[in-house]
Scaffold this motif. Structure first.
Motif, PDB file in Angstrom:
ATOM      1  N   UNK A 145     -29.709 -99.256  68.791  1.00 54.69           N
ATOM      2  CA  UNK A 145     -28.412 -98.614  68.742  1.00 54.69           C
ATOM      3  C   UNK A 145     -28.214 -97.522  68.000  1.00 54.69           C
ATOM      4  N   UNK A 146     -27.205 -96.610  68.354  1.00 55.91           N
ATOM      5  CA  UNK A 146     -27.123 -95.719  67.373  1.00 55.91           C
ATOM      6  C   UNK A 146     -25.832 -95.172  67.155  1.00 55.91           C
ATOM      7  N   UNK A 147     -25.490 -95.219  65.813  1.00 51.23           N
ATOM      8  CA  UNK A 147     -24.148 -94.905  65.388  1.00 51.23           C
ATOM      9  C   UNK A 147     -23.302 -93.774  65.871  1.00 51.23           C
ATOM     10  N   UNK A 148     -24.050 -92.906  66.169  1.00 45.39           N
ATOM     11  CA  UNK A 148     -23.553 -91.588  66.461  1.00 45.39           C
ATOM     12  C   UNK A 148     -23.248 -91.432  67.974  1.00 45.39           C
ATOM     13  N   UNK A 149     -23.502 -92.351  68.684  1.00 46.35           N
ATOM     14  CA  UNK A 149     -23.288 -92.417  69.985  1.00 46.35           C
ATOM     15  C   UNK A 149     -22.882 -93.606  70.509  1.00 46.35           C
ATOM     16  N   UNK A 150     -22.019 -94.137  69.924  1.00 49.68           N
ATOM     17  CA  UNK A 150     -20.996 -95.234  70.010  1.00 49.68           C
ATOM     18  C   UNK A 150     -21.958 -96.586  70.085  1.00 49.68           C
ATOM     19  N   UNK A 151     -22.938 -96.527  69.471  1.00 48.49           N
ATOM     20  CA  UNK A 151     -23.813 -97.705  69.179  1.00 48.49           C
ATOM     21  C   UNK A 151     -24.627 -98.198  70.465  1.00 48.49           C
ATOM     22  N   UNK A 152     -24.632 -97.316  71.318  1.00 42.84           N
ATOM     23  CA  UNK A 152     -25.234 -97.323  72.829  1.00 42.84           C
ATOM     24  C   UNK A 152     -26.721 -97.623  72.228  1.00 42.84           C
ATOM     25  N   UNK A 153     -27.424 -98.521  72.956  1.00 38.67           N
ATOM     26  CA  UNK A 153     -28.871 -98.579  72.838  1.00 38.67           C
ATOM     27  C   UNK A 153     -29.710 -97.395  73.392  1.00 38.67           C
ATOM     28  N   UNK A 154     -30.555 -96.552  72.586  1.00 42.56           N
ATOM     29  CA  UNK A 154     -31.146 -95.321  72.991  1.00 42.56           C
ATOM     30  C   UNK A 154     -32.574 -95.732  72.997  1.00 42.56           C
ATOM     31  N   UNK A 155     -33.180 -95.273  74.134  1.00 40.85           N
ATOM     32  CA  UNK A 155     -34.757 -95.218  74.107  1.00 40.85           C
ATOM     33  C   UNK A 155     -35.003 -93.817  74.242  1.00 40.85           C
ATOM     34  N   UNK A 156     -35.763 -93.463  73.253  1.00 41.30           N
ATOM     35  CA  UNK A 156     -36.192 -91.892  73.044  1.00 41.30           C
ATOM     36  C   UNK A 156     -37.596 -91.675  73.174  1.00 41.30           C
ATOM     37  N   UNK A 157     -37.862 -90.831  74.021  1.00 41.86           N
ATOM     38  CA  UNK A 157     -39.282 -90.468  74.062  1.00 41.86           C
ATOM     39  C   UNK A 157     -39.736 -89.058  73.398  1.00 41.86           C
ATOM     40  N   UNK A 158     -39.150 -89.131  72.064  1.00 42.89           N
ATOM     41  CA  UNK A 158     -39.305 -87.824  71.320  1.00 42.89           C
ATOM     42  C   UNK A 158     -40.342 -87.954  70.395  1.00 42.89           C
ATOM     43  N   UNK A 159     -41.132 -86.906  70.004  1.00 48.22           N
ATOM     44  CA  UNK A 159     -42.065 -86.793  69.198  1.00 48.22           C
ATOM     45  C   UNK A 159     -41.464 -87.151  67.775  1.00 48.22           C
TER      46      UNK A 159
END
Lengths: 463, 412
Positions: free
Chosen positions: A299-313
């Motif tokens: 969960x990410x605080x800046x984005x409404x605590x939505x669960x983010x999956x990030x395929x980022x380096x």
């Protein structure tokens, strides 16, 4: 008592990291940097020491770097045991053991899972096995594809125009190869950046001589009697001759080995709390299992605590550091993983960068430069706030976008900026595809709500 | 009698040798606006960093002049168009891209690195020349001639013309100093304009030659203007060349001199540099934090009303970004007043940031690294003769005018 355990763990505990790529390596280094002196084991399914993947679809294809030499720079000496070339096959949460494919077991006191993702293969197995059909994710993939492209390939078909597919198309054009790109959506990059920016990307393809086919799917790969790929059949009934096919349909999360373990792992990854501690399948946080990198979703605080999956380096690095820190500190010293999503791409001579979560935005505003010139800064808005930014050859303004996202700055952007053009005076729909339709995959997946959110729907897995 | 304003004390020559206590005072009011006509002075690291990336901040001279704020900008109001340092996008971007295609990657990836051997040769020659005396002036005998020689070779300006362009460069550089500017009489402004024009005309002669007979130098490449952005106009080539010639050495002189001064004040690092020449990389980065050659950026304004730390700054205000104060901001750096090349968090605002980030940074770094490492290696028992040394008047491009150093000898 708890403090005693942490002291003991830091001194002589056993930490096992499954996944020996970017996240695994950086986590191991952070553990040592923060004073962990116990035993450290890294398990990796590939036979290689940790290497960097972004060059594989860029400099390596162009022959500017060797696929065999993209090793990740080491920050420090690790004093670790490496179990390379052996995938993990199972996890015993109660017995605190990782089971390896060769039958061995590795016991841990704390475990970090960083098994990442793999390329989604072509769904028809016998077609995927045709000679000349490639995916691009690993060093071996890269060696095989590079060798084939150099060995006199004539026409390359890229299936899927996400970032990886577009980068492959760009490199092939630069090598002078004929390239056809087949994309289900209306333009390249739409999953990640939406249709407005996708249209700019489409122009880049066309101007650079790519035969771009949109709104089509590939219905079949046809081979010759020798088992070599010969042509690609498209849903508009056209047929494209090809001797190389690159399947670039996004990725699958490497969680199968956890099935039945009781961990909350599935096709969307492994859910964790903001401090990288994994949830079990009941949604209860575990104490000794942590996750980081592409396989994690948190969960990410800046984005409404939505669960983010990030395929980022950058996410792999930051999340690994946070996970490692939290693995060996007392509860009060734990940190949340609050990394601002960010990624870059380099294709057709253009540097593309983004911060925030573009697919969350429903509107877009070009606040500097011009899409026609392929040099611009765009910001995405959602419910009156800036949630993401994108730049084409304008990366030096990205920090400003990031600050605006962090501060929840208002959207649309009404004030003047340097290099504001008439086209940038009003917000337009960002034009993302319906998220329920399959795409080549946005690089950020909004995959659910926080456990505290009452819209949460529980869908049992098929264990 | 009331105390002079903080801005006046910062620009006051009397405080040139050590402005850092004033910067510390400044940071107590991170957005300082003392009098109606005064600039808004920004001194915290994070605020400066953020404004350097803020698209509401303009470097375009006409936005400042339009606000009626600064007669000093008139110095650029000459026959030559403004250089990219005083322009906003898209013009800035176009000119800087073309300039870069003659300077660095991707078009000229080896231009600077390829000069490594040459830089070592120039440094070796200058240090050999120091061997005759027991007291040297590090500025006149080394820190000035070195970058001048380098920028001349890079651009393709004959080194022997230095005395000629020196007389034009000095008034232009002086015009960048806020104090000089405040009391600027029309005569001074006119002289600075004339000097810039003269310098442009001198360079025009060289560019003409390079168009006929191109060589491996930046003037030839700028004049030829091959690349996706096409060519600069002749006038744009001249403004760019004036900018590069001046910026290419005025700042590096101070970086090297401040560097040697700092090392002489911290002899343990001088000794370590002697033993580990690779420490030069960290030393130069820490110098760019601790004693940056460009202390402040006084030429920005905002094109709309903005707010910094809750302080409203109206459209058209002059904004000073105090790089040297931000570099010692305790909100950002642990133990900021300590010179510590070993800090694991070696960052700084010494080269600015954002689209106007120092164009010549790769060259400046290389010059300073080689210069300091070789000085450390070859000078025997160097000692400061005067501390503080005498300073140049300029508050923006701050550095010693002379740096007398006693030595026992010069090693081969």
């Amino acid at each position: 008592m708890a403090a005693d355990y942490v002291d003991w763990l830091r001194r002589e505990g056993r930490i096992v990291i499954v996944g020996a790529s970017l996240a695994g390596l950086r986590a191991a280094e952070t553990l040592r940097a923060e004073g962990f002196t116990g035993s450290l084991t890294l398990i990796g399914d590939e036979p290689y020491e940790p290497y960097d993947r972004p060059p594989l679809s860029k400099a390596v294809l162009l022959g500017k770097a060797s696929p065999r030499h993209t090793e990740l720079p080491r920050r420090r000496h690790l004093d670790a045991e490496w179990r390379l070339g052996v995938p993990a096959a199972g996890l015993d949460l109660t017995g605190k053991r990782v089971l390896l494919a060769d039958g061995e077991e590795v016991e841990y006191d704390r475990l970090l899972i960083a098994t990442g993702v793999r390329a989604r293969p072509w769904p028809v197995a016998e077609e995927a096995e045709l000679d000349g059909v490639f995916v691009l994710r690993t060093r071996d993939d890269s060696i095989a594809l590079t060798e084939r492209l150099r060995a006199g390939a004539k026409r390359v078909v890229v299936i899927g125009a996400g970032f990886a597919g577009s980068e492959v198309a760009s490199a092939c054009r630069e090598m002078g190869l004929e390239v056809t790109v087949a994309e289900r959506a209306g333009a390249p990059l739409v999953g990640a950046l939406g249709g407005v920016i996708g249209a700019v990307a489409a122009d880049l393809h066309l101007e650079n001589g790519v035969d771009l086919r949109t709104h089509v799917t590939v219905t079949a790969l046809e081979g010759d009697p020798m088992g070599r790929v010969r042509s690609v059949h498209l849903s508009d009934e056209s047929v494209v001759e090809a001797d190389v096919v690159v399947v670039s349909l996004g990725s699958l999360r490497n969680t199968e080995w956890l099935s039945g373990s009781g961990l909350g792992a599935g096709p969307r990854g492994i859910a964790s709390d903001a401090g990288c501690r994994a949830f079990d399948f009941r949604g209860i946080v575990t104490d000794d299992v942590f996750v980081a990198g592409d396989v994690a979703r948190s969960p990410h605080a800046l984005f409404g605590y939505q669960f983010l999956s990030l395929e980022h380096w950058g996410n792999a690095v930051a999340q690994a550091e946070t996970a490692a820190h939290n693995m060996i500190c007392s509860a009060s010293d734990r940190r949340p993983h609050m990394w601002m999503p960010a990624f870059w791409s380099s294709q057709f001579g253009v540097n593309i960068k983004s911060v925030g979560v573009p697919p969350m935005g429903d509107e877009l505003m070009i606040i500097q430069g011009s899409t026609a010139e392929r040099r611009f800064v765009g910001v995405y808005g959602y419910k009156g706030r800036i949630v993401a930014g994108v730049t084409f050859d304008n990366a030096r303004w990205l920090e400003y976008c990031q600050r605006q996202i962090e501060q929840g700055a208002p959207f649309p952007v009404e004030y003047p900026t340097v290099d504001r053009r008439p086209e940038g005076r009003k917000a337009v729909p960002a034009d993302f595809p319906d998220p329920s339709l399959p795409t080549h995959g946005p690089t950020v997946t909004l995959s659910g709500y926080s456990p505290a959110d009452r819209r949460l729907v529980f869908t049992p897995g098929h264990h | 009698m009331t105390e002079p304003s903080l801005v006046a004390r910062i620009t006051d020559f009397a405080n040139r040798a050590d402005p850092y206590p004033l910067y510390a005072e400044l940071r107590r009011t991170p957005v300082l606006h003392e009098e109606d006509d005064d600039p808004y002075v920004i001194s915290s690291y994070w605020d400066i960093e953020s404004l350097l990336h803020d698209p509401r901040i303009s470097s375009d001279a006409t936005n400042l002049t339009a606000a009626g704020a600064d007669e000093l900008n008139q110095a650029e109001n000459t026959g030559l168009p403004p250089s990219f340092i005083r322009l906003d996008p898209p013009e800035h971007d176009r000119l800087r891209r073309i300039a870069n295609s003659a300077f660095g990657p991707p078009h000229k990836p080896r231009r600077i690195d390829g000069m490594r051997g040459e830089l070592h040769g120039i440094v070796a020659g200058l240090i050999d020349g120091l061997a005759s005396g027991t007291e040297i002036d590090l500025v006149d005998q080394f820190a000035y001639p070195f970058p001048v020689t380098v920028i001349c070779r890079l651009l393709g300006v004959p080194r022997e013309d230095e005395p000629r362009f020196r007389s034009w460069v000095d008034p232009v550089v002086a015009s960048l100093d806020p104090e000089t500017r405040q009391g600027a009489d029309p005569d001074f402004v006119r002289k600075a304009q004339e000097a810039r024009t003269q310098l442009g005309m001198y360079l025009a002669g060289l560019v003409e030659e390079r168009i006929k007979d191109p060589r491996d130098d930046m003037l030839s490449d700028l004049a030829a203007g091959k690349g996706p952005d096409g060519a600069m106009t002749m006038m744009e080539v001249l403004s760019t060349a004036v900018l590069l010639l001046i910026a290419g050495h005025e700042t590096t002189v101070n970086l090297i001199t401040n560097g040697m001064l700092t090392l002489l004040r911290h002899p343990e690092y001088l000794q370590r540099l002697r033993e580990e020449p690779e420490l030069a990389v960290n030393i130069v980065e820490e110098l760019l934090r601790y004693e940056p050659p460009v202390q402040l950026l006084p030429q920005r304004t905002c094109i709309t009303d903005i707010e910094v730390r809750g302080v409203p700054i109206p459209k058209g205000s002059r904004i000073w970004l105090m790089l040297a104060a931000g570099n010692r901001d305790p909100e950002r750096f642990k133990d900021p007043e300590r010179f510590d090349p070993d800090r694991d968090d070696l960052q700084h605002l010494g080269f600015g940031s954002g689209i106007h980030a120092c164009f010549g940074a790769p060259l400046a770094r290389l010059e300073a690294q080689i210069a300091l490492a070789e000085l450390a290696r070859r000078l025997e028992n160097p000692r400061l003769v005067a501390d503080p040394p005498p300073y140049r008047p300029n508050a923006v491009l701050r550095g010693p005018r002379h740096l007398p150093v006693a030595v026992d000898g010069v090693l081969p």
